[in-house]
Design an enzyme around this catalytic site. Structure first.
Site, PDB file in Angstrom:
ATOM      1  N   LYS A   5       0.840  -1.202   0.000  1.00  0.00           N
ATOM      2  CA  LYS A   5       0.000   0.000   0.000  1.00  0.00           C
ATOM      3  C   LYS A   5       0.878   1.257   0.000  1.00  0.00           C
ATOM      4  O   LYS A   5       1.917   1.307   0.674  1.00  0.00           O
ATOM      5  CB  LYS A   5      -0.891  -0.022   1.240  1.00  0.00           C
ATOM      6  CG  LYS A   5      -1.856   1.153   1.367  1.00  0.00           C
ATOM      7  CD  LYS A   5      -2.681   0.980   2.636  1.00  0.00           C
ATOM      8  CE  LYS A   5      -3.677   2.100   2.842  1.00  0.00           C
ATOM      9  NZ  LYS A   5      -4.478   1.900   4.082  1.00  0.00           N
ATOM     10  N   SER A  34      -9.217   1.902   3.500  1.00  0.00           N
ATOM     11  CA  SER A  34      -8.340   2.649   2.614  1.00  0.00           C
ATOM     12  C   SER A  34      -7.311   1.785   1.879  1.00  0.00           C
ATOM     13  O   SER A  34      -6.560   2.290   1.054  1.00  0.00           O
ATOM     14  CB  SER A  34      -7.601   3.730   3.408  1.00  0.00           C
ATOM     15  OG  SER A  34      -6.761   3.137   4.406  1.00  0.00           O
ATOM     16  N   SER A  87      -9.456  -0.430   7.674  1.00  0.00           N
ATOM     17  CA  SER A  87      -8.954  -0.207   6.310  1.00  0.00           C
ATOM     18  C   SER A  87      -8.345  -1.422   5.636  1.00  0.00           C
ATOM     19  O   SER A  87      -8.099  -1.396   4.434  1.00  0.00           O
ATOM     20  CB  SER A  87      -7.937   0.938   6.302  1.00  0.00           C
ATOM     21  OG  SER A  87      -8.591   2.168   6.504  1.00  0.00           O
TER      22      SER A  87
END
Length: 444
Positions: A57, A132, A156
């Site tokens: 990420k 996220s 997330s």
């Protein structure tokens, strides 16, 4: 080498229209794969992750790659060194494919940003991937990387796992060191893997786990390998379900939830427990807004115009909080966490909920749905508040268009309980899917 090349070719074909990646490093991926192949030829693999393709990420530092955090206001300069978790994956021989999308400063449960646009679910491109860590979940769902490394401060890792039909694991707080440590986020963030199986999630997390001086909260933790050994784990895991869940659930989720419970409860004791779900969500929401407000405050004045208006709207409610407000929030957080851990030690072993109360949001949903994302995310923040481990595992109901996620959570340090329960649910789901395929040719 062949695996790495096949993965890079698949990214070219499958990422279009999904938007899971912000960076793909073919040169590095092939170099790491070539080195791994050499170790295997010599009979010297570094371990079970040697040669395994992974994604990271874009909130975590990877040496040589920029960390943009989904924001136009950040620098495109390469990070000088790996985060601790990433360095451990590198040392284990994992092959880095690239970086995955995140909303600006990872602030919401959908993955869309001014820098990178919208990431959609591979299960239905008309729906969001969640956030996220949406890029990590979407890539994993497409088979682009065996492991996607994400972060989770209010769900997330688990939200996008549920929206993309994969496994998302948030270990006990501090088990995987945070680096650089997010000092203004009230000990909410965790690092966790997104995978296609519970076993892969456990393996990836255990490789990243263990104390590091750069994260003071990790120093009192043992490695996850010790927690996952099975010692002290109950022979029959007791499951608790929060009272009043139905009022939170959309019809599609309620039907799948009822189906899941009807199967799980056949062999496992399930009891109803009282949990302050909404209050926990609101406490985490306020603390998380404060962290995001701090992140915004670190953006220089000349770059503030590049920030997303929705992010600024999200932090507006906490601009005028007083000290007594914060003390009250922290007091209630500690009370709830203590009450929950007592429940998860003395009365039940794991708490089971749907991961999300709704199907993945449609990409044409009103903009207010992004700003108000915590309203449709009531269940995941509880385990950021309490520091306990939590796993989202897919559940397929016959005839349903999409799978849902089932969230399994436990007391801090009891990662073995959540992974054992999640693996049992995974096996039940696989058995149901296999039986449905034999009888009707279609499940989920």
């Amino acid at each position: 080498m062949d695996v790495a090349r096949a993965q890079l070719d698949a990214i070219d074909r499958l990422n279009q229209g999904v938007n899971a990646f912000v960076l793909i490093d073919e040169v590095l991926a092939l170099k790491m794969a070539r080195e791994s192949e050499g170790r295997y030829r010599r009979g010297e693999p570094l371990g079970p992750l040697d040669g395994v393709p992974i994604t990271v990420k874009d909130t975590l530092n990877v040496a040589g790659w920029p960390t943009r955090r989904g924001s136009q206001t950040t620098s495109n300069a390469a990070a000088p060194k790996d985060a601790v978790s990433i360095a451990r994956l590198r040392a284990a021989g994992a092959v880095f494919l690239g970086k995955t999308t995140t909303p600006e400063f990872a602030w919401k449960g959908l993955t869309e940003s001014p820098l990178n646009g919208v990431t959609v679910s591979p299960l239905d491109p008309a729906r969001h991937a969640g956030g996220s860590s949406g890029g990590a979940a979407a890539a994993t769902a497409l088979g682009l990387g065996i492991v996607g490394i994400g972060t989770d401060a209010a769900g997330s890792v688990r939200i996008p796992a549920a929206f993309c039909g994969v496994v998302g694991y948030k270990p006990t707080f501090g088990a995987i060191p945070l680096d650089p440590y997010p000092a203004a986020f009230w000990q909410l963030p965790h690092i966790g893997p997104i995978t296609r199986s519970v076993a892969d999630a456990a393996l990836a997390a255990s490789v990243m786990s263990g104390a590091a001086g750069s994260d003071w909260t990790s120093l009192a933790r043992t490695t996850l390998g010790e927690h996952l050994s099975g010692q002290g784990r109950p022979s029959k895991i007791r499951i608790g379900v929060p009272a009043g869940l139905d009022g939170h659930l959309d019809l599609d989720i309620r039907n799948a939830w009822d189906d899941a419970l009807s199967v799980i409860a056949v062999d496992t004791p399930v009891s109803t427990v009282e949990i302050p779900i909404e209050e926990s969500r609101d406490i985490v929401g306020t603390l998380y807004r404060l962290g995001c407000a701090y992140a915004v405050s670190q953006v220089s004045e000349d770059k503030r115009d590049g920030l997303h208006d929705d992010l600024l709207a999200f932090i507006e409610p906490v601009k005028h909080l007083k000290a007594e407000d914060l003390l009250g929030l922290q007091r209630r957080r500690e009370e709830i966490a203590s009450r929950l851990s007592a429940l998860l030690v003395d009365e039940i072993d794991v708490l089971l909920t749907p991961t999300m109360p709704c199907l993945p949001l449609r990409t044409d949903a009103p903009a207010s749905a992004a700003v108000d994302w915590l309203k449709w995310c009531p269940f995941t923040p509880l385990f950021n508040l309490s520091h306990g481990p939590a796993v989202s595992v897919p559940w397929h109901s016959e005839g349903a268009a999409l799978p849902i996620g089932l969230q399994v959570g436990a007391a801090p340090g009891r990662d073995g309980n959540v992974l054992a329960a999640a693996a049992t649910i995974e096996a039940l789901d696989a058995r149901r899917c296999a039986a449905g395929s034999r009888t009707s040719g279609h499940v989920g």
